[in-house]
Motif scaffolding. Structure first.
Motif, PDB file in Angstrom:
ATOM      1  N   LYS A 197     -13.504  63.376  39.856  1.00  0.00           N
ATOM      2  CA  LYS A 197     -13.178  62.273  40.747  1.00  0.00           C
ATOM      3  C   LYS A 197     -12.128  61.352  40.160  1.00  0.00           C
ATOM      4  O   LYS A 197     -11.624  60.491  40.848  1.00  0.00           O
ATOM      5  N   GLY A 198     -11.797  61.507  38.895  1.00  0.00           N
ATOM      6  CA  GLY A 198     -10.790  60.655  38.290  1.00  0.00           C
ATOM      7  C   GLY A 198     -11.260  59.239  38.066  1.00  0.00           C
ATOM      8  O   GLY A 198     -10.511  58.292  38.282  1.00  0.00           O
ATOM      9  N   ILE A 199     -12.509  59.082  37.621  1.00  0.00           N
ATOM     10  CA  ILE A 199     -13.063  57.739  37.438  1.00  0.00           C
ATOM     11  C   ILE A 199     -12.289  56.962  36.387  1.00  0.00           C
ATOM     12  O   ILE A 199     -12.084  55.754  36.517  1.00  0.00           O
ATOM     13  N   GLU A 200     -11.801  57.650  35.342  1.00  0.00           N
ATOM     14  CA  GLU A 200     -11.108  56.922  34.275  1.00  0.00           C
ATOM     15  C   GLU A 200      -9.849  56.256  34.806  1.00  0.00           C
ATOM     16  O   GLU A 200      -9.519  55.138  34.429  1.00  0.00           O
ATOM     17  N   LYS A 201      -9.155  56.949  35.695  1.00  0.00           N
ATOM     18  CA  LYS A 201      -7.954  56.353  36.283  1.00  0.00           C
ATOM     19  C   LYS A 201      -8.327  55.211  37.230  1.00  0.00           C
ATOM     20  O   LYS A 201      -7.643  54.190  37.279  1.00  0.00           O
ATOM     21  N   ILE A 202      -9.404  55.390  37.964  1.00  0.00           N
ATOM     22  CA  ILE A 202      -9.797  54.343  38.920  1.00  0.00           C
ATOM     23  C   ILE A 202     -10.194  53.076  38.172  1.00  0.00           C
ATOM     24  O   ILE A 202      -9.828  51.971  38.573  1.00  0.00           O
ATOM     25  N   GLU A 233      -9.067  51.950  35.450  1.00  0.00           N
ATOM     26  CA  GLU A 233      -7.898  51.221  34.968  1.00  0.00           C
ATOM     27  C   GLU A 233      -7.321  50.318  36.034  1.00  0.00           C
ATOM     28  O   GLU A 233      -6.548  49.424  35.737  1.00  0.00           O
ATOM     29  N   ASN A 234      -7.638  50.578  37.289  1.00  0.00           N
ATOM     30  CA  ASN A 234      -7.055  49.813  38.376  1.00  0.00           C
ATOM     31  C   ASN A 234      -8.049  48.910  39.064  1.00  0.00           C
ATOM     32  O   ASN A 234      -7.791  48.424  40.153  1.00  0.00           O
ATOM     33  N   ILE A 260     -18.235  51.150  39.936  1.00  0.00           N
ATOM     34  CA  ILE A 260     -17.713  52.509  39.793  1.00  0.00           C
ATOM     35  C   ILE A 260     -18.484  53.279  38.721  1.00  0.00           C
ATOM     36  O   ILE A 260     -18.782  54.460  38.899  1.00  0.00           O
ATOM     37  N   ARG A 295      -7.465  51.170  29.208  1.00  0.00           N
ATOM     38  CA  ARG A 295      -7.893  52.570  29.207  1.00  0.00           C
ATOM     39  C   ARG A 295      -9.385  52.595  28.940  1.00  0.00           C
ATOM     40  O   ARG A 295      -9.881  51.875  28.083  1.00  0.00           O
ATOM     41  N   LYS A 353     -12.398  55.421  28.229  1.00  0.00           N
ATOM     42  CA  LYS A 353     -12.777  56.819  28.051  1.00  0.00           C
ATOM     43  C   LYS A 353     -14.290  56.894  28.133  1.00  0.00           C
ATOM     44  O   LYS A 353     -14.985  56.112  27.489  1.00  0.00           O
ATOM     45  N   ARG A 408     -16.654  63.618  35.990  1.00  0.00           N
ATOM     46  CA  ARG A 408     -16.234  62.222  36.121  1.00  0.00           C
ATOM     47  C   ARG A 408     -15.224  62.032  37.235  1.00  0.00           C
ATOM     48  O   ARG A 408     -14.040  61.993  37.031  1.00  0.00           O
TER      49      ARG A 408
END
Lengths: 374, 147, 158, 183
Positions: free
Chosen positions: A48-53, A55-56, A65, A332, A334, A374
């Motif tokens: 789902k790209g939670i790490e990118k989400i 960050e925003n 989240i 960031r 992780k 994730r």
């Protein structure tokens, strides 16, 4: 693995939608007759790209989240995330809030183990066990629900405290549920230890030795079943765990049976922790007073820095590495999930076992695919 | 072993309390902290937009709406896309005037046949428009009781 | 052996390779390493200082410094100290040696860092995308200048 | 690598031409006639009381999906039974994030289900992408691909909401407004 498929060999794909897999992942197994020769795990079906989400999102929004990283351990995920921010910003958590967090996290550990165990039992062909565990779990979920307001995704922790205090009569509810649960766990243990068919399917199957487990990097119940007493609650105490009396449950066999036994023991231990907390919990504020970060401030700027905070998830070591650059959003994040190495360990474990044991071994690891992806 | 299981099952038929919650005929008793569809108090709302900024999922937008069912004056109020709402309760937590609150509406009012019906305008949030959720809330209990 | 002694032992063994070493607290150490000797240091850490548990390995992107940091967080089953190692790579062509021969579970972490950041791992046994579909390779979605991120195609009624 | 092959579109019309003499209820003259009569009501009565759904746990909502089948909520009371094989199922419950990688597999599950079939979008992720609506990996607007009949908002919705969703689906079938079969 695909290069050399012999004349009497075949490749079987299990998943991504398969009733006997704990979540969507795909297991490609190369079989010779009934025996697994080689296997491979494919991930990413629910990435789902939670790490990118994260960050925003602002820090406060991030709480909602991180709930959804692993839906069975939402409170421990929050604890790891909130702990990171508290370490970076230097927020002290009041003692009552710490106790409330411990209580909720241990309750959530019990419900996670109950579901994981039931699911696993249905994989080895013991479907009525699933009914039994869900019955107890629903009562427990109602208790958690009465505190946090949601069944699975709680959004309960805040930076420096918790959202709400314990409701009135919480202690009696917990006592009532634990009374049933104790009997139920004794019952499960009796069922597991007396059923000869069940034992034939589990004892000596999928054995991990302590050296191999350490080398692979697993943590949590699969590691403790091999005799290594590795538990973040003891090794690197967070919250009030250093004041509480509990032991790390271990077994030595390291097989499927031992992993389930560790979970049963851990549920008893968690109940003991919750009872201690309910006896010792002090009265006081649930939010720190006189800090720059109020409960109502939607935008908070955290000092720049880097921190690694880890907590003990129901499945093992859950860690967050957070890099902050001084703005209101993390630079960031992780997420180090406990199931990540555990799922990686499946191919070596599955080498040479019959097909029917795949689900027993995969189920006993209590894998949560959502957290790996994730 | 098998006999023991059968005995256990038979025991459950008569001598144990029933576990099944008879929904939807009998609404489940919910904790009073349960977060369902939000309710808007139009007299308290000042239209500041903090809820829209706090929402992690951009589900709230401040729109112009009538201040009452029979008034023609318009003011700014939040409208919520329930298809995006996480029911996390941050908007309720952050509201400076306490205009938003949680209700126990989570089934009949909000389960829809069409996607576009999931948008809840300020009038619907303030329950000036009937959203067919009157008997929804069920029995309110202050705390969980064995059921 | 406490955190201070560990970092001293490490810096004396690898002079010039380890720099900016600092002890943050009793259980946290931070150090930067030259990327070409990451594997040797990990070998030493695992054998001599009993850092046998790789917690995670990931990348952090710094576009304004034109750098990608590869961070190794290494814990232990014997003592509570957690060591954070950072290898700084150029952003245009990030390449670092794989630590899979030392830490077996680095395999998936490196595959993930490869597909999300584009860090190339030399001597990795099986460098394929892990979580993304094959056709998304080359987009490096976790880099800060990734164009596809807020994806605005979802229907929002408000 | 084992790739998911492009999903073969099992178009009903094509199949009929391939196998002469086989009539499916959706296009044949008999079913057209039946739709105008009271018999369709009886058929719908049968359909609405045996909504079997696929167990396809994809996320947080999947946990609630599992609980719904168990003793506390007991969907068997309504003739709603979890089925593990899509070929036995009538209802596809999209219970989580649909990613770009998972989408072909989900489409294939949908194609394997025999008509008449319905879709329930259970939870925010299936409706709009949920908290991951702006992610690089998820696929948005799945309701453009699957003919979703019932939208169940919530993140995740409670088990009672799923039972209510089935109840609404039954109402929709009786009202002949569902998208499962063309009326």
């Amino acid at each position: 693995m695909y290069d050399e498929v012999g004349p009497s060999e075949m490749i079987v794909h299990l998943g991504p939608q398969h009733p006997m897999l704990p979540g969507p992942f795909r297991l490609n197994a190369k079989l010779r007759g009934e025996t697994v020769v080689d296997s491979e795990v494919e991930m990413g079906w629910i990435h789902k790209g939670i790490e990118k989400i994260l960050e925003n999102k602002t820090y406060l929004q991030g709480i909602t989240i991180v709930d959804r990283i692993c839906y069975l351990a939402a409170l421990t995920n929050e604890e790891a995330y909130v702990g990171c921010v508290e370490k970076l910003a230097g927020i002290e958590v009041p003692e009552r809030a710490q106790y409330i967090r411990v209580i909720m996290e241990e309750l959530s550990r019990i419900q996670s183990h109950l579901l994981g165990m039931g699911e696993y039992a249905s994989f080895v062909g013991f479907v009525s066990m699933f009914m039994y565990t869900i019955k107890e779990r629903e009562d427990l979920m109602s208790v958690i629900d009465s505190v946090t307001g949601a069944r699975i995704t709680h959004s309960f922790l805040r930076f420096g405290g918790v959202k709400d205090d314990l409701p009135e009569g919480f202690k009696e509810d917990v006592k009532y549920v634990f009374g049933n649960l104790r009997k139920a766990i004794d019952n499960y243990e009796e069922l597991f230890s007396t059923d000869s068919i069940y034992k034939a399917r589990t004892v000596g199957i999928g054995t991990l030795t302590a050296e191999v487990a350490k080398d692979i990097g697993v943590s949590g119940p699969p590691l403790r079943a091999t005799g290594v007493a590795f538990d973040i609650r003891k090794d690197e105490p967070y919250l009030v765990y250093k004041d509480l009396d509990f032991k790390v449950c271990t077994q030595t066999a390291g097989d499927v049976f031992a992993r389930v036994q560790v979970r049963l023991d851990e549920m008893r231990e968690s109940m003991y922790i919750v009872e201690q907390c309910l006896d010792q919990i002090p009265s006081g504020p649930i939010f720190p007073e006189g800090t720059a970060y109020g409960r109502r401030s939607p935008v908070m700027r955290i000092p720049a820095g880097e921190v690694f905070h880890r907590v003990e998830d129901p499945r093992g070591e859950m860690g967050f590495y957070m890099v902050s650059d001084g703005s209101d959003k993390p630079y960031r994040v992780k997420i180090r999930g406990p199931v990540y190495p555990t799922l990686q360990a499946l191919p070596p474990l599955l080498k040479g076992v019959p097909v029917a044991d795949i689900v027993a071994i995969a189920g006993s690891m209590d894998t949560c695919t959502s957290e790996v992806d994730r | 072993m098998v006999l023991k299981n059968i005995k256990k099952a038979l025991n459950h038929i008569y001598f144990k309390p029933t576990v099944t919650r008879m929904c939807p005929e009998e609404p489940t008793r919910l904790a009073d902290r349960f977060r369902g569809l939000q309710k808007l108090d139009k007299s308290k709302c000042i239209g500041c937009g903090i809820c829209a900024n706090t929402c992690p999922n951009n589900a709230i937008k401040i729109v112009k709406a009538k201040i009452g069912p029979d008034s023609s004056k318009k003011r700014w109020f939040p409208s919520i896309d329930v298809g995006h709402c996480l029911f996390c309760g941050l908007c309720i937590d952050q509201c400076p005037k306490g205009a938003l609150s949680s209700t126990k509406v989570y089934t009949t009012g909000v389960i829809r046949w069409e996607h576009n019906d999931l948008l809840f305008t300020p009038d619907m949030l303030a329950r000036e428009v009937d959203i067919n959720a009157e008997k929804e809330a069920g029995e309110e209990v202050s705390r969980w009781t064995p059921q | 052996m406490d955190a201070k002694a560990m970092i001293d032992s490490l810096s004396s063994q690898f002079t010039g390779v380890i720099y900016d070493a600092q002890v943050e607290s009793d259980i946290r150490i931070l150090a930067k390493v030259k990327p070409e000797s990451v594997k040797d240091i990990c070998q030493y850490l695992k054998e001599k200082l009993s850092f046998g548990h790789l917690c995670c390995e990931f990348g952090v992107d710094y576009p304004e410094r034109n750098e990608i940091e590869v961070v190794y967080v290494i814990g232990s089953y014997e003592h509570p100290v957690v060591l954070t190692l950072k290898a700084i790579l150029p952003r245009d062509d990030p390449e670092v040696e794989s630590v899979v021969p030392v830490y077996w579970n680095a395999n998936w972490y490196e595959r993930e860092t490869y597909e999300l950041f584009g860090v190339k791992y030399l001597d990795h046994p099986d460098l394929r995308p892990l979580v993304l579909p094959q056709d998304m390779l080359g987009e490096w979605p976790l880099r800060k200048d990734y164009k596809g991120f807020p994806n605005k195609t979802a229907r929002n009624l408000v | 690598m084992a790739e998911v092959e492009p999903v073969s579109t099992n178009n009903k019309d094509d199949m009929q031409e391939e196998i002469p003499g086989v009539m499916t209820t959706s296009t044949s003259a008999i079913s057209d006639f039946l739709k105008k009569t009271k018999a369709q009501d009886i058929i719908n009565w049968g359909r609405k009381n045996s909504l079997w759904f696929t167990v396809n746990a994809m996320g947080c909502c999947g946990v609630e999906l599992l609980s719904t089948g168990m003793a506390h909520y007991d969907t068997d009371r309504f003739g709603i039974i979890p089925r593990n094989s899509p070929r036995h199922a009538d209802v596809l419950i999209i219970s989580g994030y649909v990613t770009k990688k998972y989408f072909p597999a989900l489409k294939r599950i949908w194609d394997q289900m025999p008509a008449p079939k319905w879709v329930i979008a259970y939870g925010d992720c299936a409706i709009s992408g949920g908290p991951f609506y702006e992610s690089y990996s998820t696929r948005q607007n799945v309701d453009e691909v699957f003919p979703v009949d019932i939208y169940v908002p919530g993140c995740p919705p409670r088990c009672e909401a799923l039972i209510q969703a089935f109840y609404e689906l039954q109402k929709k079938i009786v009202a002949k407004k569902d998208k499962g079969t063309d009326y």
